[in-house]
Each structure stands twice: as C-alpha cells, then as structure tokens.
Design a protein around this motif. Structure first.
Motif, PDB file in Angstrom:
ATOM      1  N   ASP A 102      72.102  -7.871  58.240  1.00  0.00           N
ATOM      2  CA  ASP A 102      72.094  -7.406  59.625  1.00  0.00           C
ATOM      3  C   ASP A 102      70.772  -6.723  59.990  1.00  0.00           C
ATOM      4  OD1 ASP A 102      74.781  -8.103  60.566  1.00  0.00           O
ATOM      5  OD2 ASP A 102      75.474  -6.634  59.099  1.00  0.00           O
ATOM      6  N   PHE A 103      70.027  -6.260  58.989  1.00  0.00           N
ATOM      7  CA  PHE A 103      68.765  -5.572  59.239  1.00  0.00           C
ATOM      8  C   PHE A 103      67.561  -6.326  58.671  1.00  0.00           C
ATOM      9  CE2 PHE A 103      71.990  -2.261  59.511  1.00  0.00           C
ATOM     10  CZ  PHE A 103      71.628  -1.623  60.691  1.00  0.00           C
ATOM     11  N   ASP A 104      67.781  -7.484  58.049  1.00  0.00           N
ATOM     12  CA  ASP A 104      66.692  -8.239  57.419  1.00  0.00           C
ATOM     13  C   ASP A 104      65.677  -8.692  58.464  1.00  0.00           C
ATOM     14  OD1 ASP A 104      65.261  -9.524  55.371  1.00  0.00           O
ATOM     15  OD2 ASP A 104      66.310 -11.418  55.740  1.00  0.00           O
ATOM     16  N   LYS A 105      64.420  -8.380  58.204  1.00  0.00           N
ATOM     17  CA  LYS A 105      63.284  -8.736  59.052  1.00  0.00           C
ATOM     18  C   LYS A 105      63.375  -8.130  60.449  1.00  0.00           C
ATOM     19  CE  LYS A 105      62.431 -12.950  56.512  1.00  0.00           C
ATOM     20  NZ  LYS A 105      63.561 -13.702  56.037  1.00  0.00           N
ATOM     21  N   LYS A 106      64.115  -7.046  60.574  1.00  0.00           N
ATOM     22  CA  LYS A 106      64.236  -6.348  61.859  1.00  0.00           C
ATOM     23  C   LYS A 106      63.240  -5.200  61.901  1.00  0.00           C
ATOM     24  CE  LYS A 106      68.193  -8.141  63.628  1.00  0.00           C
ATOM     25  NZ  LYS A 106      69.578  -8.009  63.539  1.00  0.00           N
ATOM     26  N   TYR A 144      63.384  -5.415  54.996  1.00  0.00           N
ATOM     27  CA  TYR A 144      63.469  -6.711  54.319  1.00  0.00           C
ATOM     28  C   TYR A 144      64.562  -6.679  53.260  1.00  0.00           C
ATOM     29  CZ  TYR A 144      58.809  -6.973  56.327  1.00  0.00           C
ATOM     30  OH  TYR A 144      57.755  -6.954  57.207  1.00  0.00           O
ATOM     31  N   GLN A 145      65.464  -7.624  53.349  1.00  0.00           N
ATOM     32  CA  GLN A 145      66.503  -7.790  52.329  1.00  0.00           C
ATOM     33  C   GLN A 145      65.904  -8.551  51.153  1.00  0.00           C
ATOM     34  OE1 GLN A 145      69.717 -10.328  53.596  1.00  0.00           O
ATOM     35  NE2 GLN A 145      71.097  -9.548  52.051  1.00  0.00           N
ATOM     36  N   LYS A 146      66.170  -8.082  49.944  1.00  0.00           N
ATOM     37  CA  LYS A 146      65.630  -8.747  48.750  1.00  0.00           C
ATOM     38  C   LYS A 146      66.710  -8.834  47.677  1.00  0.00           C
ATOM     39  CE  LYS A 146      60.963  -7.459  49.659  1.00  0.00           C
ATOM     40  NZ  LYS A 146      59.677  -7.739  49.135  1.00  0.00           N
ATOM     41  N   PHE A 147      66.590  -9.843  46.857  1.00  0.00           N
ATOM     42  CA  PHE A 147      67.470 -10.071  45.706  1.00  0.00           C
ATOM     43  C   PHE A 147      68.906 -10.383  46.123  1.00  0.00           C
ATOM     44  CE2 PHE A 147      63.863  -7.727  44.091  1.00  0.00           C
ATOM     45  CZ  PHE A 147      63.505  -8.481  42.986  1.00  0.00           C
ATOM     46  N   LYS A 148      69.039 -11.178  47.179  1.00  0.00           N
ATOM     47  CA  LYS A 148      70.371 -11.661  47.571  1.00  0.00           C
ATOM     48  C   LYS A 148      70.658 -12.888  46.695  1.00  0.00           C
ATOM     49  CE  LYS A 148      73.293 -13.061  51.338  1.00  0.00           C
ATOM     50  NZ  LYS A 148      73.429 -13.417  52.740  1.00  0.00           N
ATOM     51  N   LEU A 149      71.093 -12.600  45.496  1.00  0.00           N
ATOM     52  CA  LEU A 149      71.294 -13.616  44.466  1.00  0.00           C
ATOM     53  C   LEU A 149      72.652 -13.404  43.810  1.00  0.00           C
ATOM     54  CD1 LEU A 149      67.810 -13.133  42.791  1.00  0.00           C
ATOM     55  CD2 LEU A 149      68.458 -15.041  44.266  1.00  0.00           C
ATOM     56  N   PRO A 150      73.164 -14.434  43.140  1.00  0.00           N
ATOM     57  CA  PRO A 150      74.414 -14.225  42.395  1.00  0.00           C
ATOM     58  C   PRO A 150      74.241 -13.131  41.347  1.00  0.00           C
ATOM     59  CG  PRO A 150      73.863 -16.566  42.508  1.00  0.00           C
ATOM     60  CD  PRO A 150      72.681 -15.812  43.040  1.00  0.00           C
ATOM     61  N   ARG A 151      75.243 -12.302  41.223  1.00  0.00           N
ATOM     62  CA  ARG A 151      75.214 -11.231  40.220  1.00  0.00           C
ATOM     63  C   ARG A 151      75.794 -11.787  38.927  1.00  0.00           C
ATOM     64  NH1 ARG A 151      77.240  -8.295  45.017  1.00  0.00           N
ATOM     65  NH2 ARG A 151      75.409  -7.267  45.877  1.00  0.00           N
TER      66      ARG A 151
END
Length: 184
Positions: free
Chosen positions: A83-87, A95-102
């Motif tokens: 909701d706040f990525d690149k805002k 910037y949102q980072k590491f949106k990866l499978p855990r």
C-alpha cells in the motif's frame, strides 16, 4: 619536540573518538526520546502506517503530532507494505523489499546487508516480525556490537523493544522490509 607533537595527536584523535561516540549516542537517544516515546499506535491494526509515521517523524518531514496515515487507515486488516510501495509522502519515498516466499531459499544475508546499509546511511528500516501473536510492524533502529538489531514498535502508548531482530527473522525464514529515501 616530536614527543609533544605525537602526544598532541594522540589527545586530538582520542577527543575525536569520544566526540563521535557521544554524537552517536545522542542521535540514538534523540530518535527514541523524541520520536518513539512521543508516538502512539492509535488503532490495533494500524501498525504499518504507524511505522511509516515514525520514519516520517525521524526525517522531520512531519511534526510529532502527525497521525494522518493511521487515521486514514484505521483498523484496515487487508493492508500490506505494498500500500506504500513507491509512494512519496511529504518528500519521503517508501520502497517495499524482500516480498519473497518465506522458506529455506530466502536471502537472509542480503536482507541483513540491506538493513545494515540503511542504518549506516542514517535511515531506519520498517520490518514485519513474526511474534506469537501475529506479525507486528517494527522500526529497526540500530545494530548492536554483537551484530543483532534493536527494533521498536508501539502498542497504543506502550513501546515494544526487540533486541533479537535477526534471530526472529531467521526463525521465520525471512520477512519483508520497507526502506525510504528523501529528496527524490
């Protein structure tokens, strides 16, 4: 004469180290005393905007009484860092980072290096930490001499302090973070 010059240099260098250590301690206290202690998470599910507000307050982009993001969000339960990525908010871009499978393939070393880099640049890092009651949102504040990170969160007016951030992230097989930059 050389003896006195060497002695003067030793005193000068020692003074610089003491001054630098004092300035670092003062900066750490300013964040905690000014931003964290004066901030509140005003809704049970407003952890993400609460952490964003703390970062904005740290950057002095907003004043200490700023709660617009939480008031807009309220108890939204389907929100995420995206909701706040690149805002860009008040001159600060997130910037949102590491949106990866855990899982076992999560790049923990890369995550920790990113956090280290941001802290060295004087910026805090927003992080989701898996605790027994869910995934509260924290602000990574500093790196300890042992390599661990200290993170803060708010629960109402109460301050939550975690001194084993890396350990928690490792047990979770990773997590997402948010970084930010100013002036872009």
């Amino acid at each position: 004469m050389r003896k006195y010059i060497r002695l003067a240099l030793i005193v000068l260098v020692s003074t610089l180290f003491v001054f630098q250590a004092h300035a670092q301690k003062k900066d750490n206290c300013v964040f905690f005393d000014t931003v964290v202690n004066s901030h509140s998470q005003i809704f049970p599910f407003s952890g993400i905007p609460s952490a964003i507000e703390m970062a904005l307050k740290q950057c002095k982009a907003v004043d200490l009484n700023f709660y617009k993001l939480q008031n807009d969000w309220q108890n939204k339960t389907d929100g995420s860092f995206s909701d706040f990525d690149k805002k860009k908010l008040y001159g600060v871009t997130f910037y949102q980072k590491f949106k990866l499978p855990r899982d076992v393939n999560f790049p923990l070393d890369s995550l920790f290096q990113t956090i280290d880099k941001e802290l060295k640049l004087g910026r805090k890092v927003i992080i989701a930490l898996q605790l027994e009651n869910g995934w509260p949102i924290f602000v990574v504040h500093k790196r300890m001499p042992n390599g661990e990170f200290v993170s803060y969160s708010k629960f109402g007016n109460n301050t939550l302090i975690v001194r084993n951030t890396k350990e928690i992230v490792k047990k979770s097989n990773g997590t997402e973070i948010m970084t930010y930059s100013t002036g872009q």
